[in-house]
Design a protein around this motif. Sequence first.
Motif, PDB file in Angstrom:
ATOM      1  N   UNK A  58       0.820  -1.216   0.000  1.00  0.00           N
ATOM      2  CA  UNK A  58       0.000   0.000   0.000  1.00  0.00           C
ATOM      3  C   UNK A  58       0.855   1.268   0.000  1.00  0.00           C
ATOM      4  N   UNK A  59       2.044   1.215   0.635  1.00  0.00           N
ATOM      5  CA  UNK A  59       2.848   2.428   0.818  1.00  0.00           C
ATOM      6  C   UNK A  59       4.128   2.497   0.005  1.00  0.00           C
ATOM      7  N   UNK A  60       4.566   1.385  -0.583  1.00  0.00           N
ATOM      8  CA  UNK A  60       5.844   1.400  -1.288  1.00  0.00           C
ATOM      9  C   UNK A  60       5.967   0.210  -2.222  1.00  0.00           C
ATOM     10  N   UNK A  61       7.033   0.260  -3.043  1.00  0.00           N
ATOM     11  CA  UNK A  61       7.436  -0.865  -3.887  1.00  0.00           C
ATOM     12  C   UNK A  61       8.716  -1.440  -3.292  1.00  0.00           C
ATOM     13  N   UNK A  62       8.966  -2.735  -3.498  1.00  0.00           N
ATOM     14  CA  UNK A  62      10.205  -3.374  -3.048  1.00  0.00           C
ATOM     15  C   UNK A  62      10.829  -4.119  -4.206  1.00  0.00           C
ATOM     16  N   UNK A  63      12.147  -4.204  -4.151  1.00  0.00           N
ATOM     17  CA  UNK A  63      12.878  -5.001  -5.123  1.00  0.00           C
ATOM     18  C   UNK A  63      13.961  -5.759  -4.377  1.00  0.00           C
ATOM     19  N   UNK A  64      14.003  -7.072  -4.576  1.00  0.00           N
ATOM     20  CA  UNK A  64      15.001  -7.922  -3.940  1.00  0.00           C
ATOM     21  C   UNK A  64      15.769  -8.631  -5.049  1.00  0.00           C
ATOM     22  N   UNK A  65      17.086  -8.472  -5.032  1.00  0.00           N
ATOM     23  CA  UNK A  65      17.934  -9.080  -6.049  1.00  0.00           C
ATOM     24  C   UNK A  65      18.765 -10.168  -5.379  1.00  0.00           C
ATOM     25  N   UNK A  66      18.604 -11.396  -5.852  1.00  0.00           N
ATOM     26  CA  UNK A  66      19.317 -12.544  -5.299  1.00  0.00           C
ATOM     27  C   UNK A  66      20.320 -13.023  -6.345  1.00  0.00           C
ATOM     28  N   UNK A  67      21.599 -12.739  -6.100  1.00  0.00           N
ATOM     29  CA  UNK A  67      22.643 -13.197  -7.009  1.00  0.00           C
ATOM     30  C   UNK A  67      22.857 -14.690  -6.797  1.00  0.00           C
ATOM     31  N   UNK A  68      23.098 -15.413  -7.853  1.00  0.00           N
ATOM     32  CA  UNK A  68      23.173 -16.873  -7.808  1.00  0.00           C
ATOM     33  C   UNK A  68      24.161 -17.396  -6.761  1.00  0.00           C
ATOM     34  N   UNK A  69      25.352 -16.850  -6.712  1.00  0.00           N
ATOM     35  CA  UNK A  69      26.394 -17.394  -5.833  1.00  0.00           C
ATOM     36  C   UNK A  69      26.662 -16.536  -4.602  1.00  0.00           C
ATOM     37  N   UNK A  70      25.697 -15.754  -4.179  1.00  0.00           N
ATOM     38  CA  UNK A  70      25.891 -14.884  -3.022  1.00  0.00           C
ATOM     39  C   UNK A  70      24.983 -15.311  -1.879  1.00  0.00           C
ATOM     40  N   UNK A  71      25.473 -15.137  -0.670  1.00  0.00           N
ATOM     41  CA  UNK A  71      24.651 -15.399   0.502  1.00  0.00           C
ATOM     42  C   UNK A  71      23.701 -14.228   0.759  1.00  0.00           C
ATOM     43  N   UNK A  72      24.053 -13.068   0.224  1.00  0.00           N
ATOM     44  CA  UNK A  72      23.320 -11.846   0.513  1.00  0.00           C
ATOM     45  C   UNK A  72      22.356 -11.482  -0.599  1.00  0.00           C
ATOM     46  N   UNK A  73      21.326 -10.763  -0.206  1.00  0.00           N
ATOM     47  CA  UNK A  73      20.348 -10.249  -1.142  1.00  0.00           C
ATOM     48  C   UNK A  73      20.401  -8.731  -1.097  1.00  0.00           C
ATOM     49  N   UNK A  74      20.280  -8.117  -2.258  1.00  0.00           N
ATOM     50  CA  UNK A  74      20.238  -6.656  -2.337  1.00  0.00           C
ATOM     51  C   UNK A  74      18.779  -6.237  -2.214  1.00  0.00           C
ATOM     52  N   UNK A  75      18.543  -5.300  -1.321  1.00  0.00           N
ATOM     53  CA  UNK A  75      17.180  -4.858  -1.056  1.00  0.00           C
ATOM     54  C   UNK A  75      17.043  -3.378  -1.414  1.00  0.00           C
ATOM     55  N   UNK A  76      15.940  -3.050  -2.089  1.00  0.00           N
ATOM     56  CA  UNK A  76      15.621  -1.660  -2.387  1.00  0.00           C
ATOM     57  C   UNK A  76      14.129  -1.451  -2.133  1.00  0.00           C
ATOM     58  N   UNK A  88      20.206  -1.556   0.599  1.00  0.00           N
ATOM     59  CA  UNK A  88      21.271  -2.213   1.332  1.00  0.00           C
ATOM     60  C   UNK A  88      21.259  -3.704   1.051  1.00  0.00           C
ATOM     61  N   UNK A  89      22.099  -4.435   1.790  1.00  0.00           N
ATOM     62  CA  UNK A  89      22.187  -5.889   1.641  1.00  0.00           C
ATOM     63  C   UNK A  89      21.855  -6.563   2.962  1.00  0.00           C
ATOM     64  N   UNK A  90      21.256  -7.744   2.865  1.00  0.00           N
ATOM     65  CA  UNK A  90      20.964  -8.520   4.070  1.00  0.00           C
ATOM     66  C   UNK A  90      21.118 -10.002   3.777  1.00  0.00           C
ATOM     67  N   UNK A  91      21.215 -10.762   4.845  1.00  0.00           N
ATOM     68  CA  UNK A  91      21.322 -12.216   4.761  1.00  0.00           C
ATOM     69  C   UNK A  91      20.026 -12.824   5.260  1.00  0.00           C
ATOM     70  N   UNK A  92      19.243 -13.403   4.368  1.00  0.00           N
ATOM     71  CA  UNK A  92      18.033 -14.151   4.740  1.00  0.00           C
ATOM     72  C   UNK A  92      17.213 -13.491   5.839  1.00  0.00           C
TER      73      UNK A  92
END
Length: 186
Positions: A58-76, A88-92
Motif C-alpha cells: 500500500x505504501x511502497x514498492x520493493x525489489x530484492x535481487x538474489x545473485x546466484x552465488x551470493x549469501x546476501x540479497x540486495x534490497x531496495x 542495502x544488503x541482508x542475509x536471509x
Amino acid sequence: MKKITVIALTILFSSCNAQKIRTMGKFDIAAFNKNKNHLNRYIDTLDNGTIIEQRESANFYEEIVKLKDSYFEKYRRYYKNGNLQLEGEYLNNDFQKGIWKEYNKKGELLEETDYDKGFEYTWEDLLEYLQKRKVDIKDTDNTTIRNENGNWRFSYIEGIYIYDIIIDGKTGKIIQDAKNEFEEGS
C-alpha cells in the motif's frame, strides 16, 4: 607531463563530485504494472541465475535481487512516486550488512548506516568459521545468523542437536558454544 597531470586531476575531481550528486535509480512502475501477478508481485530470473523479485504494498514498492552465488540479497524500497527510499544488503532477513542508505521522496540522501561498523571479526571471518563447522548457511529452515549487541550469534540444527554459538564481533573469541538436544515439537 603537466598537461597529463592536470587532465588526470580534473577527471578525479569530476568523478568525486559526480558521486556526491549521484543520481539514484527509479522503480519502473509501468513495467511492473504490466508484468505483476494478482498478488502484486513480479519475479524474473536472468540468464546468469540472478533472481529479481518486485512487490507492491500500500505504501511502497520493493525489489530484492538474489545473485546466484551470493549469501546476501540486495534490497531496495521505493516510494510510490518511484524514487528510491532505502537500499542495502541482508542475509536471509537475519541481519543487515554493509552500508544502508536512506533517501527522502525527492531522492536526496538522508542517512547512511554502516552495519559492519564495530565488527573487526568480519562476516568473511565468520563465514570461514561456519564453513569449518560445515554449517549450511543457505538452509534457512535450520540455520540462523544474526549480529546482535556487537556479537555474531548463530544457531543451527545438526541431527538431534541444536547448536547456539556467540562470537565476539571485535575479537573473534567464542563467548558461547552450546549444544542442546532437539526436543520433539520445537
